[in-house]
Design a protein around this motif. Structure first.
Motif, PDB file in Angstrom:
ATOM      1  N   GLN A 165       0.702  -1.107   0.126  1.00 60.16           N
ATOM      2  CA  GLN A 165       0.083   0.030   0.059  1.00 60.16           C
ATOM      3  C   GLN A 165       0.864   1.244  -0.054  1.00 60.16           C
ATOM      4  O   GLN A 165       1.770   1.323   0.671  1.00 60.16           O
ATOM      5  N   VAL A 166       0.610   2.287  -0.858  1.00 61.29           N
ATOM      6  CA  VAL A 166       1.319   3.421  -0.895  1.00 61.29           C
ATOM      7  C   VAL A 166       0.423   4.562  -0.038  1.00 61.29           C
ATOM      8  O   VAL A 166      -0.418   4.820  -0.501  1.00 61.29           O
ATOM      9  N   GLU A 167       1.283   5.168   0.670  1.00 63.89           N
ATOM     10  CA  GLU A 167       0.488   5.970   1.513  1.00 63.89           C
ATOM     11  C   GLU A 167       1.018   7.643   1.204  1.00 63.89           C
ATOM     12  O   GLU A 167       2.189   7.977   0.849  1.00 63.89           O
ATOM     13  N   THR A 168       0.090   8.365   0.692  1.00 60.99           N
ATOM     14  CA  THR A 168       0.182   9.489   0.375  1.00 60.99           C
ATOM     15  C   THR A 168      -0.638  10.585   1.023  1.00 60.99           C
ATOM     16  O   THR A 168      -1.386  10.182   2.046  1.00 60.99           O
ATOM     17  N   PRO A 169      -0.425  12.175   0.949  1.00 60.62           N
ATOM     18  CA  PRO A 169      -1.138  13.232   1.600  1.00 60.62           C
ATOM     19  C   PRO A 169      -2.613  12.913   1.367  1.00 60.62           C
ATOM     20  O   PRO A 169      -3.329  13.554   2.548  1.00 60.62           O
ATOM     21  N   ALA A 170      -3.090  12.266   0.425  1.00 55.78           N
ATOM     22  CA  ALA A 170      -4.452  12.416   0.226  1.00 55.78           C
ATOM     23  C   ALA A 170      -5.121  11.084   0.573  1.00 55.78           C
ATOM     24  O   ALA A 170      -6.328  10.810   0.835  1.00 55.78           O
ATOM     25  N   GLY A 171      -4.289   9.906   0.776  1.00 53.56           N
ATOM     26  CA  GLY A 171      -4.971   8.584   1.139  1.00 53.56           C
ATOM     27  C   GLY A 171      -3.858   7.356   0.934  1.00 53.56           C
ATOM     28  O   GLY A 171      -2.771   7.580   0.972  1.00 53.56           O
ATOM     29  N   ALA A 172      -4.356   6.055   0.391  1.00 53.87           N
ATOM     30  CA  ALA A 172      -3.424   5.200   0.318  1.00 53.87           C
ATOM     31  C   ALA A 172      -4.265   4.487  -0.904  1.00 53.87           C
ATOM     32  O   ALA A 172      -5.363   4.354  -1.020  1.00 53.87           O
ATOM     33  N   PHE A 173      -3.374   3.703  -1.674  1.00 56.24           N
ATOM     34  CA  PHE A 173      -3.734   3.039  -2.952  1.00 56.24           C
ATOM     35  C   PHE A 173      -2.845   2.038  -3.049  1.00 56.24           C
ATOM     36  O   PHE A 173      -1.522   1.541  -2.410  1.00 56.24           O
ATOM     37  N   SER A 174      -3.267   0.802  -3.806  1.00 59.10           N
ATOM     38  CA  SER A 174      -2.518  -0.470  -4.222  1.00 59.10           C
ATOM     39  C   SER A 174      -1.501  -0.161  -5.250  1.00 59.10           C
ATOM     40  O   SER A 174      -1.589   0.324  -6.238  1.00 59.10           O
ATOM     41  N   LEU A 175      -0.073  -0.571  -4.729  1.00 62.02           N
ATOM     42  CA  LEU A 175       0.910  -0.299  -5.785  1.00 62.02           C
ATOM     43  C   LEU A 175       0.760  -1.196  -7.026  1.00 62.02           C
ATOM     44  O   LEU A 175       1.035  -0.776  -8.093  1.00 62.02           O
ATOM     45  N   VAL A 176       0.201  -2.278  -6.962  1.00 66.84           N
ATOM     46  CA  VAL A 176       0.057  -2.986  -8.000  1.00 66.84           C
ATOM     47  C   VAL A 176      -1.099  -2.207  -8.967  1.00 66.84           C
ATOM     48  O   VAL A 176      -0.928  -2.384 -10.190  1.00 66.84           O
TER      49      VAL A 176
END
Length: 210
Positions: A165-176
């Protein structure tokens, strides 16, 4: 104190706040290991949304905790030293070494989540032969697609399932999902899931429920 999703917190169970009846297993679990995880849920000012895990996969409970009651904060990034899993026999920890080399090569801030992170933080064995490896990348700035693709391809060589999971200032998403190329990704935020063509900018995320 800045609390982020996936952070592990050492607490005193009596400080928990819940508007529903707390299951008995929660107290047994916290007696064994008084650690909770920060959830991606909007919380009132001064409170942290926390999650408690039990021995069974279906034993998960959400509550709140006054931020000033945190006894210790451990971030996934604090759990990446090889000496912390030295001697552990599970194949999950062998893959941690692959991940360490890979993420350090790309100069990424990362750490383990899930059962691996919990075991390394609490010292209580929670990893089993059926455990997956959950990894967190902290990415305050946009990640190049070619880097995401390289990581995904390398982790495919693992004998166990690895979820990043990639965490950003906006939230998180799947790297795949991100590595597949142009197009919106499913972004997890504290207000629910959104589709975003740029998961680093909150303003460009559109709610799935609009």
């Amino acid at each position: 104190m800045v609390l982020e999703p996936h952070d592990l917190l050492k607490i005193d169970p009596k400080d928990m706040i819940s508007h529903s009846l707390i299951p008995e297993w929660v107290f047994h679990s916290l007696k064994t290991a008084p650690f909770v995880v920060v959830r991606r849920v909007h919380a009132p000012r001064g409170l942290a949304a926390i999650g408690i895990r039990g021995k069974e996969r279906n034993q998960r409970f959400g509550a709140f905790l006054p931020e000033h009651c945190v006894l210790k904060q451990i971030k996934p990034e604090d759990l990446t030293g090889r000496d912390q899993w030295k001697g552990k026999q599970s194949s999950v920890f062998a893959v941690m070494e692959l991940a360490e080399d890979l993420f350090n090569h790309h100069r990424l801030s990362w750490g383990p989540g899930g059962s691996v992170g919990f075991e390394l933080a609490s010292g209580v064995e929670t990893v089993t032969s059926q455990s997956d490896l959950d990894l967190i990348i902290r990415s305050p700035k946009p990640m190049r697609i070619n880097i995401a693709r390289d990581i995904v391809e390398e982790l495919k060589k693992s004998l166990i399932r690895v979820d990043v999971q990639v965490e950003t200032p906006a939230g998180a998403f799947s790297l795949v999902e991100y590595a597949r190329g142009p197009g919106p990704v499913l972004l997890k935020t504290m207000f629910g899931p959104k589709l975003s063509s740029n998961p680093w900018e909150v303003s460009k995320a559109s709610s799935l429920f609009m």
